[in-house]
Scaffold this active site. Structure first.
Site, PDB file in Angstrom:
ATOM      1  N   HIS A   1       2.083   6.052  -4.993  1.00 60.76           N
ATOM      2  CA  HIS A   1       0.858   5.317  -4.705  1.00 60.76           C
ATOM      3  C   HIS A   1       1.186   3.972  -4.094  1.00 60.76           C
ATOM      4  CE1 HIS A   1       2.128   4.140  -8.769  1.00 60.76           C
ATOM      5  NE2 HIS A   1       1.600   2.949  -8.513  1.00 60.76           N
TER       6      HIS A   1
ATOM      7  N   CYS B   1       1.714  -3.090 -13.893  1.00 63.97           N
ATOM      8  CA  CYS B   1       2.760  -2.513 -13.053  1.00 63.97           C
ATOM      9  C   CYS B   1       2.686  -3.185 -11.686  1.00 63.97           C
ATOM     10  CB  CYS B   1       2.600  -1.002 -12.928  1.00 63.97           C
ATOM     11  SG  CYS B   1       1.130  -0.469 -12.026  1.00 63.97           S
TER      12      CYS B   1
END
Length: 709
Positions: free
Chosen positions: A65, A222
């Site tokens: 992603h 993250c």
């Protein structure tokens, strides 16, 4: 999520055998629908994100992603692989692959939906259903969370796509449940960045008011802030629910975050940080038992983290003080890391703070020599003798300021190694140990050892469970006093003299290098400078060189080493820039633009200018860079070029001994790197249906750091 994934974005028979091929196959579906405008540019952003941390998760899931300017609207593609594809997960290949594409300016609602998918992936019923589904339309419907007409399916019955971050798992777990301890804080957790109220209420067994459950607050984050952030949040909430523990999570994701209510934090018994970027406003959680790990640990072993933090609370272990966010050592020494990784982080923290002193002091000393000649180091102190109209006086001034800056190198190195290990309480014993190292002649090696000892002593003291009344004076009185005394004793009486002998021996060895030995050392340093393009190995070679010239009167051999290191470090960006000019067709438009910037970066001795090219094509770029760096380092040593300045690139050429030969060595190394890169890229065979440019140039176009935000 109806506009985010359709049957056209599903491949239930994904034939790719590598993560790069899988990303390309799914991304091509996005391109066909007009949701991605530049396939190579988007894949470069995906690769740059993947290079930061593998996106494989336990349970056979891969979630490549990124956020990218080449994405027109938030899009999700799904592939199912029969053989599995390695995405770096500890338990093996992934058979369920989700490619998540978010525009650079994606709105909060869309990111909320993406976070909901991330949470769903922690639900085994959902993933089992995806493995069993028979057609693309049904798979897309399942991922969207379309509500079936039959009985409720908790694994997949997500609320219709709306800006509601509550996950199916959370919604299914007592939707009407109220939070017993935080009933007034639902507005705090109602946005995309916060934990859902239902998930926060993990102890709904109608516990008596007198028996409050153990309460944990957690923060997850993250680099991209899209997937792992919310997966870790869901995983911790589920584990807390199973353990009868009240867990409230603050996911700090791409859509921003809503701060936990201060009352919730104050009432918490412990804290869990599961993050790969610094926790924002971390000081809010100071003074509580804390477990600090990477985000993947929050996903893969949440029950262990809860057990660990409960044991810390039972022992009375708390954080000593608030740690300011955003420092280079914010995450040094996590429990889940090996000792080697921790040691590297600690040493690099010291080096990172030392380098500005090296650069400023070295350049000032070099300027002093340029103004006052090579005898300027013997000039009288400018405080006693300074003539405004004399160039020599200005040269002496520059030299003496630079020498003063150089005097801080070892103390700063030692102090910030200790800081990397133990935070601010480590600074005092670290600086003291570094200063002692200088005074006894232990030099650079002594500073390294002193910093490690200081950090270790402070950590040992912090583990002592002291009465609450003494905790306030521990960081400002007790810890500095005891740790400085211990470090000083060890450096003066026990280990200082042996280290000084080793330092002296290393200096003598360096001074004795000549001929083939010097050339081999130059080649080795060149290889190290180009191995990781500004990373730890590069910094080891650079630190070795700068430590040699960190005295007021460095040897000729030390200055040759410094010249070789700087010359080799300039080669990778210059070589890749030259390659983009010579064979434009082998590079994308973005890479050609990076090539222009790399000229300036390389000329300024910023090796990191080559990183965009290496991010997605390391097997070609890094060997070519190392070859050019080795040639340049060897030639520089063979030519006998010297350098007194630790930085500056071509802009300090006038301060270099034998400057023309020095520039020739750089030119030869640049040509070697460029030629080898072009050769390796030209040899790459194009896959069926792939253009020569696509086959030869899969590099991370810009390898943009912003995609990791």
């Amino acid at each position: 999520m109806s506009d985010m994934i359709t049957a056209d974005l599903v491949d239930l028979d994904l034939s790719a055998d590598t993560k790069e091929a899988a990303a390309r196959a799914l991304a091509e579906r996005m391109v066909a629908l007009g949701r991605v405008t530049d396939l190579d540019g988007f894949l470069a952003d995906v690769a740059a994100r993947e290079a930061q941390m593998p996106t494989g998760l336990d349970g056979g899931i891969g979630i490549p992603h990124c956020r990218s300017e080449h994405v027109t609207e938030p899009t999700l593609a799904f592939g199912r692989s029969a053989n599995g594809i390695d995405f770096g997960a500890a338990d093996g290949p992934a058979d369920l692959i989700f490619l998540i594409a978010a525009p650079a300016g994606a709105d909060d609602a869309h990111l909320t939906i993406l976070s909901s998918l991330a949470r769903q992936l922690m639900n085994t019923e959902f993933t089992d259903a995806l493995r069993a589904v028979g057609d693309a339309a049904a798979a897309a419907s399942l991922i969207r969370g379309d509500e079936p007409d039959e009985t409720e399916a908790p694994a997949t019955a997500e609320a219709p796509a709306a800006a509601d971050p509550e996950t199916p798992a959370a919604a299914d777990a007592q939707a009407p449940a109220e939070t017993p301890a935080e009933a007034g804080s639902e507005d705090t957790v109602a946005s995309a960045g916060a934990a859902s109220p239902a998930a926060a209420t993990v102890t709904d067994d109608t516990a008596p008011a007198a028996e409050q459950p153990f309460r944990i607050v957690a923060v997850t984050s993250c680099p991209t802030g899209i997937a792992h952030t919310y997966m870790a949040a869901e995983s911790l909430e589920n584990a807390g629910r199973e353990a009868g523990v009240e867990v409230t999570v603050e996911p700090q994701g791409s859509a921003g975050f809503t701060r936990l209510d201060p009352a919730v934090i104050a009432a918490a018994d412990a804290v869990i940080f599961a993050h790969d970027v610094p926790v924002r406003e971390k000081e809010r959680f100071a003074g509580k038992p804390t477990v600090d790990v990477g985000v993947k640990a929050g996903i893969n072993r949440p029950a262990e983290l809860i057990t660990e933090v409960r044991e810390k609370a039972a022992r009375g272990e708390t954080t000593a003080a608030a740690r300011p966010g955003g420092t280079p050592v914010e995450r040094a020494g996590e429990p889940g890391e090996g000792y080697g990784t921790k040691l590297r982080k600690w040493l690099m923290s010291g080096v990172s703070y030392m380098v500005p002193f090296v650069a400023a002091g070295g350049l000032l000393i070099a300027l002093g020599f340029a103004l006052g000649g090579w005898e300027i180091d013997k000039a009288k102190p400018v405080i006693d003798h300074f003539d405004w109209g004399q160039v020599d006086s200005w040269g002496a001034l520059m030299f003496q300021i630079g020498a003063a800056a150089f005097g801080f190198l070892v103390p700063v190195l030692a102090g910030y190694i200790a800081y990397g290990m133990a935070d601010r309480p480590g600074l005092v014993p670290g600086f003291v140990g570094g200063a002692i190292s200088v005074s006894i002649g232990a030099g650079f090696l002594g500073g390294l050892v002193a910093g490690l000892i200081a950090g270790g002593v402070v950590l040992a003291i912090q583990r002592i469970n002291v009465p609450p009344v003494l905790r306030g004076i521990m960081p400002v009185v007790v810890i500095p006093l005891i740790s400085s005394a211990v470090v000083g004793f060890l450096m003066f009486v026990v280990i200082g003299k042996p280290i000084a002998e080793v330092q002296k021996g290393m200096t003598n060895w360096l001074n004795g290098l000549s001929g083939a030995n010097a050339i081999l050392l130059g080649a080795l340093l060149g290889l190290m400078m180009c191995f990781d393009l500004g990373g730890p190995v590069n910094k080891v070679a650079y630190t070795f060189a700068t430590s040699g010239i960190s005295t007021a009167d460095p040897s000729s051999s030390a200055m040759k080493v410094m010249a070789a290191v700087m010359a080799a470090g300039m080669v990778p960006p210059l070589g890749l820039a030259l390659a983009t000019f010579l064979r434009k067709k082998l590079f994308t438009q973005a890479e050609r633009e990076n090539g222009k910037a790399a000229v300036v970066l390389g000329a300024s001795f910023i090796t990191e200018g080559a990183i965009p090219f290496a991010a997605a094509d390391p097997l070609r770029v890094i060997p070519a860079s190392m070859a050019g760096g080795a040639v340049t380092g060897a030639l520089t040593m063979a030519f006998g070029s010297t350098l007194r300045a630790p930085h500056g690139g071509v802009w300090v050429t006038l301060l270099i001994g034998r400057p023309l030969l020095y520039l020739l060595a750089i030119a030869v190394g640049t040509a070697v790197t460029a030629g080898l890169v072009l050769l390796l890229k030209s040899m790459r065979k194009a896959a069926p249906g792939t253009s020569v440019q696509e086959a030869a140039a899969p590099t991370a176009a810009e390898a943009k750091q912003p995609v990791a935000a």
